[in-house]
Motif scaffolding. Structure first.
Motif, PDB file in Angstrom:
ATOM      1  N   VAL A   1      49.192  -4.375 -48.455  1.00  0.00           N
ATOM      2  CA  VAL A   1      48.833  -4.307 -49.876  1.00  0.00           C
ATOM      3  C   VAL A   1      50.077  -4.422 -50.742  1.00  0.00           C
ATOM      4  O   VAL A   1      50.078  -5.136 -51.757  1.00  0.00           O
ATOM      5  N   ARG A   2      51.148  -3.734 -50.359  1.00  0.00           N
ATOM      6  CA  ARG A   2      52.396  -3.799 -51.128  1.00  0.00           C
ATOM      7  C   ARG A   2      52.965  -5.216 -51.132  1.00  0.00           C
ATOM      8  O   ARG A   2      53.546  -5.652 -52.128  1.00  0.00           O
ATOM      9  N   ARG A   3      52.787  -5.921 -50.038  1.00  0.00           N
ATOM     10  CA  ARG A   3      53.336  -7.283 -49.974  1.00  0.00           C
ATOM     11  C   ARG A   3      52.470  -8.289 -50.726  1.00  0.00           C
ATOM     12  O   ARG A   3      52.996  -9.166 -51.428  1.00  0.00           O
ATOM     13  N   PHE A   4      51.154  -8.152 -50.595  1.00  0.00           N
ATOM     14  CA  PHE A   4      50.256  -9.203 -51.094  1.00  0.00           C
ATOM     15  C   PHE A   4      49.514  -8.818 -52.375  1.00  0.00           C
ATOM     16  O   PHE A   4      48.539  -9.487 -52.733  1.00  0.00           O
TER      17      PHE A   4
ATOM     18  N   SER B   1      51.756 -16.845 -54.694  1.00  0.00           N
ATOM     19  CA  SER B   1      50.684 -15.885 -54.421  1.00  0.00           C
ATOM     20  C   SER B   1      49.689 -15.726 -55.573  1.00  0.00           C
ATOM     21  O   SER B   1      48.469 -15.802 -55.353  1.00  0.00           O
ATOM     22  N   PRO B   2      50.151 -15.500 -56.823  1.00  0.00           N
ATOM     23  CA  PRO B   2      49.168 -15.340 -57.912  1.00  0.00           C
ATOM     24  C   PRO B   2      48.324 -16.591 -58.144  1.00  0.00           C
ATOM     25  O   PRO B   2      47.122 -16.491 -58.406  1.00  0.00           O
ATOM     26  N   THR B   3      48.948 -17.764 -58.043  1.00  0.00           N
ATOM     27  CA  THR B   3      48.224 -19.020 -58.268  1.00  0.00           C
ATOM     28  C   THR B   3      47.180 -19.253 -57.183  1.00  0.00           C
ATOM     29  O   THR B   3      46.024 -19.600 -57.462  1.00  0.00           O
ATOM     30  N   VAL B   4      47.599 -19.060 -55.926  1.00  0.00           N
ATOM     31  CA  VAL B   4      46.672 -19.218 -54.806  1.00  0.00           C
ATOM     32  C   VAL B   4      45.535 -18.210 -54.914  1.00  0.00           C
ATOM     33  O   VAL B   4      44.362 -18.543 -54.694  1.00  0.00           O
ATOM     34  N   GLY B   5      45.877 -16.968 -55.259  1.00  0.00           N
ATOM     35  CA  GLY B   5      44.858 -15.934 -55.414  1.00  0.00           C
ATOM     36  C   GLY B   5      43.876 -16.273 -56.512  1.00  0.00           C
ATOM     37  O   GLY B   5      42.658 -16.114 -56.336  1.00  0.00           O
TER      38      GLY B   5
END
Length: 245
Positions: free
Chosen positions: A66-69, A127-131
């Motif tokens: 969770v801290r990483r992703f 990460s934010p864009t993919v998410g």
């Protein structure tokens, strides 16, 4: 209809038990033959949530992931709230077409993806864009695959880390999908938790059978047949929705 639903989730669970993925994609693809994507998505909630949580907590170290992703997870939440795509059952563009495209892309990815490039150096800003795209496509199709799965695989995680990371992303996306379906009913159609709970049992039985099958046949061959089937089925859904056939 109940017998058909049970059969679909048993098959989807068997595929997930054999190769570790595919339950939402197979379920949505087959269920939409007879019911709308919105109705199909409501049946996915309990089976997807239970199997994803099982996958997430199987090895521990959840807080570390969770801290990483968290940027990826935040992107999924934002995408599910403010989707750039027409959402399930809403808008003029039929969700079946977008779902068909997603299944076909998923199948092509599975057939041809070999060694993924290592995108670890770009993880923070990707990460934010993919998410976001993953969350937006979840409420548009009921399935979270592209681009979340390829992205996590491109980080070259260890096998157990990858399985748990996928479980984490799938769990959050399923929660977002459940909230979306609950808050955006179509007419008198809302989340049927009773039928979704019924669907859980054949899915779990299918997963158990799939684990048995895994040791009796070539997983590589099974994967090729599965992904090729997704390409054919997804392509058919896509062109059928545009009235080509």
């Amino acid at each position: 209809m109940i017998g058909f639903i049970i059969g679909v989730f048993a098959l989807a669970g068997m595929i997930k038990g054999t190769i570790g993925l595919g339950l939402p994609a197979v379920s949505m693809g087959l269920l939409t033959i007879f019911i709308t994507p919105f109705q199909a998505a409501t049946l996915l909630i309990v089976p997807s949530m239970v199997t994803n949580i099982w996958q997430l907590f199987a090895e521990g170290h959840v807080l570390k992931l969770v801290r990483r992703f968290w940027p990826l997870l935040l992107g999924i939440i934002v995408g599910s709230v403010w989707s750039i795509f027409p959402t399930l059952g809403h808008g003029e563009f039929k969700s079946e077409a977008l779902l068909g495209a997603m299944l076909a892309l998923y199948g092509l990815y599975g057939l041809f993806a070999q060694n993924m490039p290592n995108l670890g150096a770009y993880e923070k800003w990707l990460s934010p864009t993919v998410g976001y795209l993953g969350g937006a496509l979840t409420v548009a199709t009921g399935v979270v695959v592209i681009p979340v799965v390829p992205f996590l695989q491109s980080l070259h995680l260890k096998r157990d880390e990858l399985v748990q990371s996928l479980g984490l992303a799938f769990t959050v996306s399923t929660l977002c999908l459940a909230v979306f379906l609950q808050q955006n009913p179509i007419g008198n159609i809302s989340v049927d938790y009773k039928m979704s709970l019924i669907a859980l049992f054949p899915a779990l039985l299918g997963m158990w059978l799939g684990t048995k099958i895994r040791y009796r046949i070539s997983e590589q061959k099974f994967r090729k047949v599965f992904f090729f089937g997704l390409v054919v089925f997804g392509s058919y859904m896509l062109i059928h929705q545009f009235g080509i056939i």
